[in-house]
Design an enzyme around this catalytic site. Structure first.
Site, mmCIF file in Angstrom:
data_model
loop_
_atom_site.group_PDB
_atom_site.id
_atom_site.type_symbol
_atom_site.label_atom_id
_atom_site.label_comp_id
_atom_site.label_asym_id
_atom_site.label_seq_id
_atom_site.Cartn_x
_atom_site.Cartn_y
_atom_site.Cartn_z
ATOM 1 N N ASN A 29 -6.838 8.977 10.925
ATOM 2 C CA ASN A 29 -7.716 9.898 10.201
ATOM 3 C C ASN A 29 -8.793 9.070 9.509
ATOM 4 O OD1 ASN A 29 -8.919 11.857 8.632
ATOM 5 N ND2 ASN A 29 -7.209 12.073 7.215
ATOM 6 N N TRP A 30 -10.000 9.114 10.063
ATOM 7 C CA TRP A 30 -11.083 8.304 9.517
ATOM 8 C C TRP A 30 -11.660 8.886 8.228
ATOM 9 C CZ3 TRP A 30 -14.674 6.260 14.035
ATOM 10 C CH2 TRP A 30 -13.949 5.330 14.785
ATOM 11 N N LYS A 31 -11.290 10.117 7.903
ATOM 12 C CA LYS A 31 -11.813 10.789 6.696
ATOM 13 C C LYS A 31 -13.352 10.755 6.718
ATOM 14 C CE LYS A 31 -7.522 9.791 4.345
ATOM 15 N NZ LYS A 31 -6.826 9.485 3.080
ATOM 16 N N HIS B 237 -4.473 18.875 5.053
ATOM 17 C CA HIS B 237 -4.354 17.546 4.447
ATOM 18 C C HIS B 237 -4.349 17.674 2.928
ATOM 19 C CE1 HIS B 237 -5.330 13.410 3.315
ATOM 20 N NE2 HIS B 237 -4.908 13.050 4.513
ATOM 21 N N GLU C 220 3.065 13.664 4.094
ATOM 22 C CA GLU C 220 2.263 12.694 3.364
ATOM 23 C C GLU C 220 2.526 12.842 1.872
ATOM 24 O OE1 GLU C 220 -1.874 13.497 4.167
ATOM 25 O OE2 GLU C 220 -1.680 15.515 3.399
ATOM 26 N N GLY D 124 -4.501 6.509 7.583
ATOM 27 C CA GLY D 124 -5.809 6.624 6.954
ATOM 28 C C GLY D 124 -6.633 5.363 7.121
ATOM 29 N N GLY D 125 -6.804 4.626 6.025
ATOM 30 C CA GLY D 125 -7.699 3.471 6.018
ATOM 31 C C GLY D 125 -7.430 2.443 7.092
#
Length: 247
Positions: A11-13, A95, A165, A231-232
């Site tokens: 998930n690159w957000k 999310h 999450e 995520g990151g």
């Protein structure tokens, strides 16, 4: 019993310009043999370009959110049908950042999951507790309630994932212990089987919350963990590939 096929989804957000597609290409090039499905969910501006760049390969492309409606006067929103039209095959809904920052309720998340199915997308439905809920001993109750409220009946017989999450672990560097992860994933599995029978047995339950190459293998081999929502660490091909290799 059919075993869930693991999914590792990045998930690159709200990160990534055109140059970031080089990292996605590097993931595809370095993937090799893996028992997991792999997906990257870039910002909406990159979905079509990334789908074209990765076409014919093993890396799937997904969206990060979708509107419940197929079209209409919803300035700035993206419909599930638009994501599918752009080449996406999955979409994240519910999310914790959407729940907390945009007030999305379980009912809204369920509507978005239905929209994903309507458009032919596989929904990744997110659930998770806050630190206060965890410390108050309510983690299992909160997550189970979210799952029941966020997973529509239409998911029966369809492909979908649930992503656990813990809100307090996202982007903080904090990670629940393996027994804590297993406890919540086991509770989610019980809800899935109760609601969907065999469909609920085969749906992967992803873990999301400060997943890194260093802890991926331990987490991914925990009971009822069927992959990860990353995520990151998914923004850099080297880190994302390191997590995938932990399957």
């Amino acid at each position: 019993m059919t075993q869930p096929v693991p999914l590792i989804a990045g998930n690159w957000k709200m990160n990534g310009l055109a140059a970031a597609m080089d990292e996605a290409r590097a993931v595809a090039a370095g993937l090799g043999a893996t028992p997991a499905r792999v997906a990257i969910c870039p910002p909406a501006t990159l979905v079509e370009r990334l789908a074209r760049a990765l076409a014919g390969g093993a890396v799937l492309v997904g969206g990060q959110d979708c509107h419940p409606k197929a079209s209409g006067a919803f300035t700035g929103d993206v419909a599930a049908e638009m994501l599918a039209d752009a080449g996406a095959s999955l979409v994240i809904v519910g999310h914790s950042e959407r729940r907390a920052g945009y007030g999305e309720t379980d009912a809204v998340v369920a509507d978005k999951a239905r929209a994903a199915l309507r458009a032919g997308l596989e929904p990744i439905v997110c659930v998770g507790e806050t630190l206060a809920e965890r410390e108050g001993g309510r983690a299992l109750a909160v997550v189970s309630e979210q799952a029941r409220g966020s997973l529509p009946a239409k998911l029966a017989g369809r492909d979908f994932c649930v992503a656990y999450e813990p809100v307090w672990a996202i982007g903080t560097g904090l990670t629940p212990t393996t027994p804590q992860i297993e406890e919540v994933h086991t509770a989610i599995r019980a809800v899935l089987v109760e609601m969907f029978g065999e469909t609920g047995r085969r749906a992967p339950i992803l873990y999301g919350g400060s997943v890194k190459p260093a802890n991926a293998a331990e987490i991914l081999h925990a009971a009822e963990v069927g992959g990860a929502l990353v995520g990151g660490a998914s923004l850099k091909a080297e880190d994302f590939l390191g997590i995938i290799r932990g399957v």
